[in-house]
Design a protein around this motif. Structure first.
Motif, PDB file in Angstrom:
ATOM      1  N   PRO A   1       9.445 -11.852 -14.573  1.00  0.00           N
ATOM      2  CA  PRO A   1       8.020 -11.952 -14.409  1.00  0.00           C
ATOM      3  C   PRO A   1       7.355 -12.576 -15.625  1.00  0.00           C
ATOM      4  O   PRO A   1       7.737 -12.312 -16.750  1.00  0.00           O
ATOM      5  N   SER A   2       6.392 -13.417 -15.404  1.00  0.00           N
ATOM      6  CA  SER A   2       5.590 -14.041 -16.456  1.00  0.00           C
ATOM      7  C   SER A   2       6.438 -14.755 -17.501  1.00  0.00           C
ATOM      8  O   SER A   2       6.133 -14.741 -18.684  1.00  0.00           O
ATOM      9  N   GLY A   3       7.548 -15.369 -17.074  1.00  0.00           N
ATOM     10  CA  GLY A   3       8.380 -16.117 -18.004  1.00  0.00           C
ATOM     11  C   GLY A   3       9.317 -15.256 -18.826  1.00  0.00           C
ATOM     12  O   GLY A   3      10.078 -15.755 -19.618  1.00  0.00           O
ATOM     13  N   ALA A   4       9.244 -13.927 -18.691  1.00  0.00           N
ATOM     14  CA  ALA A   4      10.163 -13.044 -19.406  1.00  0.00           C
ATOM     15  C   ALA A   4      11.571 -13.261 -18.849  1.00  0.00           C
ATOM     16  O   ALA A   4      11.747 -13.895 -17.828  1.00  0.00           O
ATOM     17  N   HIS A   5      12.562 -12.727 -19.514  1.00  0.00           N
ATOM     18  CA  HIS A   5      13.935 -12.909 -19.060  1.00  0.00           C
ATOM     19  C   HIS A   5      14.568 -11.574 -18.705  1.00  0.00           C
ATOM     20  O   HIS A   5      14.267 -10.552 -19.293  1.00  0.00           O
ATOM     21  N   VAL A   6      15.473 -11.634 -17.720  1.00  0.00           N
ATOM     22  CA  VAL A   6      16.238 -10.461 -17.326  1.00  0.00           C
ATOM     23  C   VAL A   6      17.566 -10.543 -18.062  1.00  0.00           C
ATOM     24  O   VAL A   6      18.372 -11.434 -17.793  1.00  0.00           O
ATOM     25  N   PRO A   7      17.799  -9.651 -19.022  1.00  0.00           N
ATOM     26  CA  PRO A   7      19.059  -9.716 -19.763  1.00  0.00           C
ATOM     27  C   PRO A   7      20.234  -9.238 -18.909  1.00  0.00           C
ATOM     28  O   PRO A   7      20.111  -8.300 -18.130  1.00  0.00           O
ATOM     29  N   VAL A   8      21.353  -9.915 -19.034  1.00  0.00           N
ATOM     30  CA  VAL A   8      22.603  -9.522 -18.408  1.00  0.00           C
ATOM     31  C   VAL A   8      23.540  -9.178 -19.558  1.00  0.00           C
ATOM     32  O   VAL A   8      24.007 -10.059 -20.273  1.00  0.00           O
ATOM     33  N   LEU A   9      23.772  -7.882 -19.750  1.00  0.00           N
ATOM     34  CA  LEU A   9      24.568  -7.397 -20.879  1.00  0.00           C
ATOM     35  C   LEU A   9      25.974  -7.032 -20.432  1.00  0.00           C
ATOM     36  O   LEU A   9      26.165  -6.514 -19.333  1.00  0.00           O
ATOM     37  N   LYS A  10      26.937  -7.254 -21.283  1.00  0.00           N
ATOM     38  CA  LYS A  10      28.310  -6.848 -21.016  1.00  0.00           C
ATOM     39  C   LYS A  10      28.618  -5.611 -21.844  1.00  0.00           C
ATOM     40  O   LYS A  10      28.503  -5.638 -23.065  1.00  0.00           O
ATOM     41  N   LEU A  11      28.975  -4.526 -21.146  1.00  0.00           N
ATOM     42  CA  LEU A  11      29.374  -3.271 -21.796  1.00  0.00           C
ATOM     43  C   LEU A  11      30.804  -2.978 -21.379  1.00  0.00           C
ATOM     44  O   LEU A  11      31.042  -2.473 -20.281  1.00  0.00           O
ATOM     45  N   GLY A  12      31.752  -3.335 -22.207  1.00  0.00           N
ATOM     46  CA  GLY A  12      33.151  -3.156 -21.832  1.00  0.00           C
ATOM     47  C   GLY A  12      33.479  -4.045 -20.651  1.00  0.00           C
ATOM     48  O   GLY A  12      33.313  -5.256 -20.715  1.00  0.00           O
ATOM     49  N   ASP A  13      33.903  -3.436 -19.540  1.00  0.00           N
ATOM     50  CA  ASP A  13      34.244  -4.220 -18.354  1.00  0.00           C
ATOM     51  C   ASP A  13      33.154  -4.151 -17.281  1.00  0.00           C
ATOM     52  O   ASP A  13      33.418  -4.337 -16.097  1.00  0.00           O
ATOM     53  N   VAL A  14      31.905  -3.874 -17.718  1.00  0.00           N
ATOM     54  CA  VAL A  14      30.771  -3.749 -16.790  1.00  0.00           C
ATOM     55  C   VAL A  14      29.618  -4.636 -17.259  1.00  0.00           C
ATOM     56  O   VAL A  14      29.338  -4.721 -18.453  1.00  0.00           O
ATOM     57  N   LEU A  15      28.959  -5.285 -16.298  1.00  0.00           N
ATOM     58  CA  LEU A  15      27.707  -5.991 -16.584  1.00  0.00           C
ATOM     59  C   LEU A  15      26.562  -5.025 -16.304  1.00  0.00           C
ATOM     60  O   LEU A  15      26.567  -4.335 -15.291  1.00  0.00           O
ATOM     61  N   LEU A  16      25.579  -4.985 -17.201  1.00  0.00           N
ATOM     62  CA  LEU A  16      24.399  -4.148 -17.016  1.00  0.00           C
ATOM     63  C   LEU A  16      23.177  -5.056 -16.934  1.00  0.00           C
ATOM     64  O   LEU A  16      22.913  -5.843 -17.844  1.00  0.00           O
ATOM     65  N   VAL A  17      22.459  -4.941 -15.827  1.00  0.00           N
ATOM     66  CA  VAL A  17      21.239  -5.710 -15.595  1.00  0.00           C
ATOM     67  C   VAL A  17      20.103  -4.708 -15.422  1.00  0.00           C
ATOM     68  O   VAL A  17      20.172  -3.849 -14.551  1.00  0.00           O
ATOM     69  N   THR A  18      19.081  -4.814 -16.261  1.00  0.00           N
ATOM     70  CA  THR A  18      17.943  -3.906 -16.180  1.00  0.00           C
ATOM     71  C   THR A  18      16.720  -4.685 -15.742  1.00  0.00           C
ATOM     72  O   THR A  18      16.280  -5.601 -16.436  1.00  0.00           O
ATOM     73  N   LEU A  19      16.197  -4.334 -14.584  1.00  0.00           N
ATOM     74  CA  LEU A  19      15.014  -5.007 -14.045  1.00  0.00           C
ATOM     75  C   LEU A  19      13.765  -4.219 -14.417  1.00  0.00           C
ATOM     76  O   LEU A  19      13.733  -3.001 -14.255  1.00  0.00           O
ATOM     77  N   GLN A  20      12.761  -4.936 -14.888  1.00  0.00           N
ATOM     78  CA  GLN A  20      11.481  -4.318 -15.251  1.00  0.00           C
ATOM     79  C   GLN A  20      10.368  -5.073 -14.531  1.00  0.00           C
ATOM     80  O   GLN A  20      10.287  -6.293 -14.653  1.00  0.00           O
ATOM     81  N   GLY A  21       9.540  -4.369 -13.807  1.00  0.00           N
ATOM     82  CA  GLY A  21       8.422  -5.009 -13.116  1.00  0.00           C
ATOM     83  C   GLY A  21       8.884  -5.785 -11.901  1.00  0.00           C
ATOM     84  O   GLY A  21       9.974  -5.602 -11.380  1.00  0.00           O
ATOM     85  N   GLU A  22       8.032  -6.686 -11.458  1.00  0.00           N
ATOM     86  CA  GLU A  22       8.289  -7.469 -10.259  1.00  0.00           C
ATOM     87  C   GLU A  22       9.255  -8.613 -10.563  1.00  0.00           C
ATOM     88  O   GLU A  22       9.145  -9.279 -11.586  1.00  0.00           O
ATOM     89  N   LEU A  23      10.191  -8.832  -9.659  1.00  0.00           N
ATOM     90  CA  LEU A  23      11.131  -9.940  -9.789  1.00  0.00           C
ATOM     91  C   LEU A  23      10.830 -10.925  -8.669  1.00  0.00           C
ATOM     92  O   LEU A  23      10.986 -10.606  -7.494  1.00  0.00           O
ATOM     93  N   HIS A  24      10.357 -12.104  -9.027  1.00  0.00           N
ATOM     94  CA  HIS A  24       9.983 -13.111  -8.037  1.00  0.00           C
ATOM     95  C   HIS A  24      11.217 -13.690  -7.362  1.00  0.00           C
ATOM     96  O   HIS A  24      12.332 -13.612  -7.899  1.00  0.00           O
ATOM     97  N   ASP A  25      11.024 -14.293  -6.188  1.00  0.00           N
ATOM     98  CA  ASP A  25      12.134 -14.780  -5.379  1.00  0.00           C
ATOM     99  C   ASP A  25      13.057 -15.733  -6.134  1.00  0.00           C
ATOM    100  O   ASP A  25      14.276 -15.586  -6.092  1.00  0.00           O
ATOM    101  N   HIS A  26      12.492 -16.702  -6.835  1.00  0.00           N
ATOM    102  CA  HIS A  26      13.322 -17.667  -7.559  1.00  0.00           C
ATOM    103  C   HIS A  26      14.150 -16.967  -8.642  1.00  0.00           C
ATOM    104  O   HIS A  26      15.334 -17.259  -8.817  1.00  0.00           O
ATOM    105  N   ALA A  27      13.524 -16.042  -9.359  1.00  0.00           N
ATOM    106  CA  ALA A  27      14.240 -15.312 -10.414  1.00  0.00           C
ATOM    107  C   ALA A  27      15.341 -14.446  -9.812  1.00  0.00           C
ATOM    108  O   ALA A  27      16.423 -14.312 -10.402  1.00  0.00           O
TER     109      ALA A  27
END
Length: 139
Positions: free
Chosen positions: A8-34
């Motif tokens: 949202p608003s040009g912010a970025h959704v971080p994709v973190l690697k924790l060991g053998d797992v990806l962690l994605v934390t969504l905050q607020g509204e996520l638009h269709d393209h994002a």
């Protein structure tokens, strides 16, 4: 960190690697393209980093529409084809009710109350990973 996805608003959704797992934390509204970009980036990150699980933390999301619900299901399906399991963590009751009202069953997608529980589910052997419905099934 594996990468960022425009949020949202040009912010970025971080994709973190924790060991053998990806962690994605969504905050607020996520638009269709994002959301579509996130789906693509997660698939690429699974392939690049050889992870076996993906946790999508939606505790910061107040509204999930049918498009975003389908994106979650497609992320889980893609991850499954790439030998990784997906768990959505932190879903608010209102979001769960909305998904039920929209008739989205989200096959292949597991849920957990929080990120810690999601990581615990992914640490379990695959034959004992329960579905959101509570059934146990081999993967």
């Amino acid at each position: 960190m594996i990468g960022d996805v425009p949020g949202p608003s040009g912010a970025h959704v971080p994709v973190l690697k924790l060991g053998d797992v990806l962690l994605v934390t969504l905050q607020g509204e996520l638009h269709d393209h994002a959301a579509e970009q996130l789906q693509q980036d997660i698939g690429e990150a699974i392939t690049r980093s050889h992870v076996t699980g993906v946790v999508i933390d939606v505790s910061g999301v107040a509204i999930v529409d049918s498009f975003l619900g389908r994106v979650f299901a497609e992320i889980a399906a893609t991850a499954g084809l790439l030998a990784a399991r997906t768990v959505v963590a932190g879903m608010r009751p209102a979001v769960a009710l909305t998904l039920v009202e929209l008739g989205l069953t989200l096959p292949g997608l597991r849920t957990a109350l929080d990120t810690d529980h999601a990581l615990g589910l992914l640490a379990e052997p695959t034959s004992h990973l329960p579905h959101a419905s509570g059934r146990r099934e081999s993967l």
